[in-house]
Motif scaffolding. Sequence first.
Motif, mmCIF file in Angstrom:
data_model
loop_
_atom_site.group_PDB
_atom_site.id
_atom_site.type_symbol
_atom_site.label_atom_id
_atom_site.label_comp_id
_atom_site.label_asym_id
_atom_site.label_seq_id
_atom_site.Cartn_x
_atom_site.Cartn_y
_atom_site.Cartn_z
ATOM 1 N N ASN A 173 16.251 10.839 -51.085
ATOM 2 C CA ASN A 173 14.885 11.138 -52.045
ATOM 3 C C ASN A 173 14.905 10.166 -53.310
ATOM 4 O O ASN A 173 16.173 10.452 -53.986
ATOM 5 C CB ASN A 173 14.717 12.510 -52.241
ATOM 6 N N SER A 189 13.187 19.320 -49.157
ATOM 7 C CA SER A 189 12.634 19.021 -50.443
ATOM 8 C C SER A 189 13.625 19.513 -51.558
ATOM 9 O O SER A 189 13.639 18.747 -52.511
ATOM 10 C CB SER A 189 11.352 19.705 -50.818
ATOM 11 N N HIS A 210 9.816 11.343 -46.855
ATOM 12 C CA HIS A 210 9.424 12.719 -46.685
ATOM 13 C C HIS A 210 8.856 12.739 -45.080
ATOM 14 O O HIS A 210 8.580 11.851 -44.423
ATOM 15 C CB HIS A 210 8.233 12.807 -47.653
ATOM 16 N N ASN A 221 8.781 17.037 -57.620
ATOM 17 C CA ASN A 221 9.666 16.127 -57.139
ATOM 18 C C ASN A 221 8.905 14.800 -56.739
ATOM 19 O O ASN A 221 7.815 14.444 -56.779
ATOM 20 C CB ASN A 221 10.531 16.655 -56.000
ATOM 21 N N THR A 238 7.955 14.020 -53.879
ATOM 22 C CA THR A 238 7.227 13.997 -52.733
ATOM 23 C C THR A 238 5.912 14.509 -53.414
ATOM 24 O O THR A 238 4.891 14.818 -52.548
ATOM 25 C CB THR A 238 7.616 14.669 -51.552
#
Length: 684
Positions: free
Chosen positions: A272, A351, A394, A670, A672
């Motif tokens: 990420n 996440s 993601h 975040n 995403t």
Amino acid sequence: MVTDVIDVIAEFAISRKAIWDVLVEPQSYPRLFRGIGACEQRDAADRNPTLTLRVGGAGIEIRTLLVQVRIGREYENLELHCPDSGSFAAVRLREVGPNTRISVTYFKAALVHPLVAQLPNSAAAAWTQAGLKRVADLVTGAPTATIINGEDSPMKLQASVARQMVASGVVRTYRPDVGLKQLGSLAKWGFSLAGGYAAAAAHSPQRAAVIDDRYCTTFDQLHSRSNALAGAMTMLGFGNRASIGLLCRNHTGMVECMVAAGKAGTDAVLLNTGLPARQIEEIVQRHGLSALFVDSEFEDLVRYLPADLPRFSTGERPPEPGRTTIEDLIAMREIAAKKPARPGHLIVLTSGTSGTPKGARRPHPKGFGTVAALLSRIPFGVNETLMIPSPLFHTWGLAALQISTAIRATIVLNDRFDAEDCLRRIAEHRVTALIVVPVMVNRILDLPEHVRARYDLSSLKIVASCGAPLAGATVLQFLDTFGDILYNVYGSTEVSWASIADPADLRLSPTTAGRPPLGTKIAVLGQDRRILPVGATGRVFVGNHMLFDGYTDATPPEESNGMLDTGDIGYLDASGKLFLAGRDDEMIISGGENVFPRSVEEALSHLPQVSEVAVVGVPDREFGQRLAAFVVKRPGSGLDSEMIRNYIRHRVSRFSVPRDVTFLDALPRNATGKILKRTLGQAT
């Protein structure tokens, strides 16, 4: 056609009080009676509340009804009045020995909806009795909250998959030599990204595969370049059974690395881009990564990793002299292994909104079932032009990329999301499908109308959102602005997809998570892991052939009869649609009452002065816990904390009224787009 007066009677071996408690709860009606899609309650503190119901659906005109609930003698009678039409229903409960007899009398029912006027009295009676039976099931705990799209029989399911593939045009008669090449590619690489791109290259070698900010790559070019990159990975010693990390934004280089890793039998950990350097260091150590492929802009995040960890630049300009790029690796023209002993896996990080991100090993699609599942609910066609601003690291962005190879779609990627630039690209490339997360939907709607009007969006047929709930007000605004092209996908890293709401579902029930795709089973279970009744709230379990292969660094979630616990709380309604109340770890107990933040967020989202809102639980000395609201106001709005509390006080229970209201310029998110509620909770 129906008469002015209709009488319906039903009788159940259930206490009168138990049935009464269900009938006086406004949210029982959209849960238990088909054709009622949503219920917004006004004046919740009033003994006789006013409700706004959305009725219709399944091709039937959707109307909004104002209904007043008038409570008579407790446990004995109530009336539901439609003041706009003069129609009403009188409900009477009587004890008949150990049973309860429910008598419902409709007056002027034909005025409620045009369809009702065309129906016989028997249809109105059957609809009422079916709803009352669900009331009884809810009281007695009948195990009805389970639904499966498809057959339990593997052979029948395969037949459904085949029909879906033919109907969508993915599978059709074509030249035998081309077909043999495609099948050969799938036989070699399997139903993975590697196999998908190889098969697409065999069928349409010169069709554009990926368009990004730098260049356009055809299917044949991407297949050849990823072959060379896989050969270089193997030659350098991080091929079969090794693990590499990808720290990249959306661009062709990231796609090539994922495909090459699959061909080399290498696991690729999708990092990420919003993670701090410390967490990246932990992930590198935990997964024993052999190499990193990094965009230059993230060099600071990996600067202090061990110097002997090989790093490769995914851009054309390396951050320092002598750094090897993927172009350098491809130029080596090493010959990749014919077939790895074990196919490489893609590892997606959860996440981390409620803790440290966990590595979830994504399974390879098993035949055409994966494609058929999504196509059964979202009408993607072959040769789409599909834009993916949702991050490829993601689960949703990755799923869209995987599906794109089967339908031979041209993928449009961009490094960063900007709402107006997104519309410009849609118009420029004649994009037909857009893959987004909810915050992107909000940003597009926030654009002034005159800005949106600059771009020709007539090519756009599908906007598919996933990753977090869409507020009901946002759903209706989007549908009214852009037409019936919105699809709301509910899933997770662990279960892939669970349900999908199409535009018809969303028109009637704007907050629904939709219905299961082909081959997917949903059940709502209680604490004892038994199936609950339709309308009852419990833990959502999902089963399909794309359940993840487990965490790389954590204990997997609970299972029940082949289904995984999603960690979400929700219910199924009478028509088989799923609704989510929130995450299990978001529920608070305030004054002994179970309270979910989402009902408050939904209510506040309807305020025109509110742009975004998040509600979290915080400690409270008196009640144990209480709700706190964090609100982003629209420019120029004169909203204050007391206005927020007064508005909410008339729409939810008193324990759900947030005593703390904080106004922010933006909610913390975040990479995403998910709201970091943990951060908000720590800020109070």
